[in-house]
Enzyme design. Structure first.
Site, short mmCIF file in Angstrom:
data_model
loop_
_atom_site.label_atom_id
_atom_site.label_comp_id
_atom_site.label_asym_id
_atom_site.label_seq_id
_atom_site.Cartn_x
_atom_site.Cartn_y
_atom_site.Cartn_z
N ASP A 1 -4.24 -10.22 8.61
CA ASP A 1 -5.01 -10.07 7.23
C ASP A 1 -4.83 -11.41 6.66
O ASP A 1 -3.93 -12.11 6.36
CB ASP A 1 -4.25 -9.08 6.37
CG ASP A 1 -4.89 -8.70 5.05
OD1 ASP A 1 -6.21 -9.21 4.82
OD2 ASP A 1 -4.39 -8.22 4.39
N GLY A 2 -6.04 -12.03 6.34
CA GLY A 2 -6.30 -13.27 5.56
C GLY A 2 -7.12 -14.31 6.29
O GLY A 2 -6.32 -14.67 7.25
N SER B 1 -11.85 -5.34 4.00
CA SER B 1 -11.26 -5.25 2.88
C SER B 1 -12.06 -5.16 1.74
O SER B 1 -12.98 -6.24 1.41
CB SER B 1 -10.26 -6.34 2.65
OG SER B 1 -9.84 -6.46 1.37
N HIS C 1 -9.78 -0.93 4.45
CA HIS C 1 -8.62 -1.66 4.11
C HIS C 1 -8.57 -1.89 2.59
O HIS C 1 -9.70 -2.45 1.73
CB HIS C 1 -8.62 -3.01 4.73
CG HIS C 1 -7.48 -3.74 4.55
ND1 HIS C 1 -6.24 -3.56 5.21
CD2 HIS C 1 -6.92 -4.77 3.57
CE1 HIS C 1 -5.26 -4.51 4.72
NE2 HIS C 1 -5.76 -5.04 3.85
N GLY D 1 -10.36 -14.49 0.16
CA GLY D 1 -11.09 -15.85 0.40
C GLY D 1 -10.39 -17.06 0.56
O GLY D 1 -11.08 -18.15 0.37
N MET E 1 -2.73 -4.39 -5.58
CA MET E 1 -1.87 -5.49 -6.07
C MET E 1 -1.22 -4.96 -7.43
O MET E 1 -2.31 -4.75 -8.31
CB MET E 1 -2.78 -6.61 -6.21
CG MET E 1 -3.19 -7.03 -4.80
SD MET E 1 -4.37 -8.82 -5.14
CE MET E 1 -4.95 -8.74 -3.67
N MET F 1 0.65 -11.37 7.66
CA MET F 1 -0.37 -12.13 6.56
C MET F 1 -0.48 -13.61 7.05
O MET F 1 0.17 -14.13 7.49
CB MET F 1 0.41 -12.16 5.22
CG MET F 1 0.61 -10.95 4.53
SD MET F 1 -0.89 -10.11 4.18
CE MET F 1 -1.98 -11.35 3.45
N ASP G 1 -6.59 -2.97 -0.68
CA ASP G 1 -5.43 -3.81 -1.00
C ASP G 1 -5.05 -3.63 -2.56
O ASP G 1 -5.90 -3.93 -3.44
CB ASP G 1 -6.18 -5.27 -1.26
CG ASP G 1 -6.18 -5.91 0.30
OD1 ASP G 1 -5.32 -5.90 0.97
OD2 ASP G 1 -7.45 -6.36 0.76
N HIS H 1 -3.02 -1.42 1.91
CA HIS H 1 -2.03 -2.28 2.07
C HIS H 1 -1.39 -2.60 0.46
O HIS H 1 -2.05 -3.02 -0.44
CB HIS H 1 -2.76 -3.58 2.37
CG HIS H 1 -2.06 -4.78 2.42
ND1 HIS H 1 -2.80 -6.35 2.36
CD2 HIS H 1 -0.82 -5.37 2.51
CE1 HIS H 1 -1.82 -7.14 2.43
NE2 HIS H 1 -0.59 -6.52 2.19
N GLY I 1 -12.45 -9.67 4.56
CA GLY I 1 -12.98 -9.51 3.26
C GLY I 1 -14.12 -10.21 3.08
O GLY I 1 -15.24 -9.64 3.08
N SER I 2 -13.92 -11.37 2.75
CA SER I 2 -15.15 -12.43 2.46
C SER I 2 -15.97 -12.46 3.67
O SER I 2 -17.14 -12.44 3.43
CB SER I 2 -14.71 -13.61 1.80
OG SER I 2 -13.46 -14.12 2.50
N MET J 1 0.51 -4.29 -2.05
CA MET J 1 1.14 -5.69 -2.14
C MET J 1 1.94 -5.34 -3.82
O MET J 1 1.41 -5.58 -4.68
CB MET J 1 0.21 -6.48 -2.39
CG MET J 1 -0.37 -7.29 -1.06
SD MET J 1 -1.76 -8.09 -1.17
CE MET J 1 -2.88 -6.63 -0.85
N PHE K 1 -4.97 -12.99 -3.15
CA PHE K 1 -6.47 -13.07 -3.18
C PHE K 1 -7.09 -13.31 -1.94
O PHE K 1 -6.67 -13.50 -0.92
CB PHE K 1 -6.51 -14.66 -4.25
CG PHE K 1 -5.68 -14.83 -5.38
CD1 PHE K 1 -6.21 -14.29 -6.23
CD2 PHE K 1 -4.46 -15.38 -5.30
CE1 PHE K 1 -5.37 -14.49 -7.45
CE2 PHE K 1 -3.63 -15.43 -6.43
CZ PHE K 1 -4.17 -14.89 -7.50
C1 DX5 Z 1 -5.03 -10.75 0.58
C2 DX5 Z 1 -5.42 -9.42 0.78
C3 DX5 Z 1 -6.57 -9.36 2.03
C4 DX5 Z 1 -7.83 -9.96 1.40
C5 DX5 Z 1 -8.78 -10.66 2.69
O1 DX5 Z 1 -4.08 -10.72 -0.38
O2 DX5 Z 1 -4.51 -8.63 1.65
O3 DX5 Z 1 -6.77 -8.07 2.54
O4 DX5 Z 1 -8.70 -9.39 0.78
O5 DX5 Z 1 -9.85 -11.25 2.34
P1 DX5 Z 1 -10.17 -12.50 3.43
O6 DX5 Z 1 -10.66 -11.80 4.36
O7 DX5 Z 1 -11.46 -12.92 2.40
O8 DX5 Z 1 -9.23 -13.72 3.31
ZN ZN Z 2 -4.92 -6.59 2.86
#
Ligand code: DX5
Ligand code: ZN
Length: 221
Positions: free
Chosen positions: A175-176, A8, A33, A145, A37, A137, A35, A66, A197-198, A68, A143
Site C-alpha cells: 500500500d502506497g 483505494s 480498499h 499520491g 484516518m 506500507m 482508508d 485499513h 489510489g491515484s 489508520m 496521504f
Molecule cells: C495511505 C493509504 C493508501 C493510499 C494509497 O495512507 O493507506 O491506501 O490511499 O494511495 P496511492 O496509491 O495514491 O499511494
Molecule cells: Zn491504505
C-alpha cells in the site's frame, strides 16, 4: 497465489463515490480498499462508518478496511457492522495486538496487520500465523499520491520467505505509491494484493483498473 487489485477510494471523486466504486468493480477490481484516518495515528482525517455502510449497498466485493487509527479496538465492532469483510490494524497503534487480532476474528471478519515503512517484520514473529494478511506500507501513511519507498520491496521479499519457511500462505498487501510501473517488481518480491489510489482514480478509472489486471495475467497460469 491469486493476484488482487484493491483500489483505494481515498483518491476517488467523493461527489461521485458510488459511481466510481462501481466503475472499478465492473472493470474487475477484487477489493474495495477503505482508508480510515483518525487525525491522531496519521495527520489527516478521512471518513468513517457512515461512508462505508452507505457504500455497502453498491457491491458485494470484499470491503478491506485499513484502520489508520490509534487504539483501533474501540471501533472494530462498528466497522464490522458497517460492512467490513477484512479489518487491518496497525501494529504500531495496538498495545495488545494479539487481543485486537482475536477481537477482529471474533466478529467474523478477516484480520490483517499493517506495518509502517520503518517497522521491522520481526514484530510479526509470534502473530504471523494468526493473521490472514500483512499490509506492508510503502509510503508513510496519511496521504495518497506519495512516492514509493524502495526498501519496501526488500521487506516484502523477506516477509514472503518468512511465510514460506513456516508453510503459511499469508496474503501480503502493498500500500502506497503502487503503479503499473512498479507492480511487476512487487509481484516478483512476493506481494499478492495491491492497493492503488491515484494510479486507479486519476484519469480513466476503467482503463487504469484494466491496465493492472492485464499485468496480473502475465503471472497467471
Ligand atoms: C495511505 C493509504 C493508501 C493510499 C494509497 O495512507 O493507506 O491506501 O490511499 O494511495 P496511492 O496509491 O495514491 O499511494
Ligand atoms: Zn491504505
Amino acid at each position: 497465489m491469486m493476484l488482487k487489485l484493491a483500489p483505494s477510494i481515498l483518491a476517488a471523486d467523493f461527489k461521485n463515490l458510488g459511481k466510481q466504486v462501481m466503475e472499478t468493480v465492473e472493470a474487475g477490481a477484487h477489493y474495495v480498499h477503505l482508508d480510515v484516518m483518525d487525525g491522531l495515528f496519521v495527520p489527516s482525517i478521512s471518513f468513517g462508518m457512515p461512508v462505508i455502510s452507505s457504500l455497502r449497498s453498491c457491491t458485494d466485493l470484499v470491503f478491506d478496511v485499513h484502520m489508520m487509527v490509534e487504539k483501533p479496538e474501540r471501533y472494530i465492532g462498528d466497522f464490522r457492522k458497517a460492512g467490513a469483510d477484512l479489518i487491518c490494524v496497525h501494529a504500531e497503534a495496538c498495545t495488545h495486538l494479539d487481543r485486537t487480532i482475536n477481537q477482529i476474528k471474533e466478529t467474523g471478519a478477516k484480520a490483517g496487520v499493517a506495518l509502517n515503512p520503518a517497522t521491522p517484520i520481526s514484530v510479526l514473529e509470534h502473530i504471523l500465523s494468526e493473521v490472514d494478511m500483512v499490509l506492508i506500507m510503502s509510503v508513510n501513511p496519511g496521504f495518497g499520491g506519495q512516492k514509493y519507498i524502495p526498501y519496501a520491496t526488500e521487506k516484502v521479499r523477506a516477509l514472503r520467505n518468512m511465510c514460506r519457511e513456516r508453510g503459511l500462505e499469508t496474503d501480503i498487501q502493498m500500500d502506497g505509491g503502487v503503479t503499473c510501473g512498479n507492480v511487476r517488481e512487487l509481484i516478483e518480491a512476493g506481494a499478492n494484493i495491491f492497493v492503488a489510489g491515484s494510479a486507479v482514480f486519476n484519469g480513466d478509472v476503467t482503463a487504469n483498473t484494466k491496465a493492472f489486471l492485464e499485468i496480473f495475467k502475465e503471472y497467471e497460469g
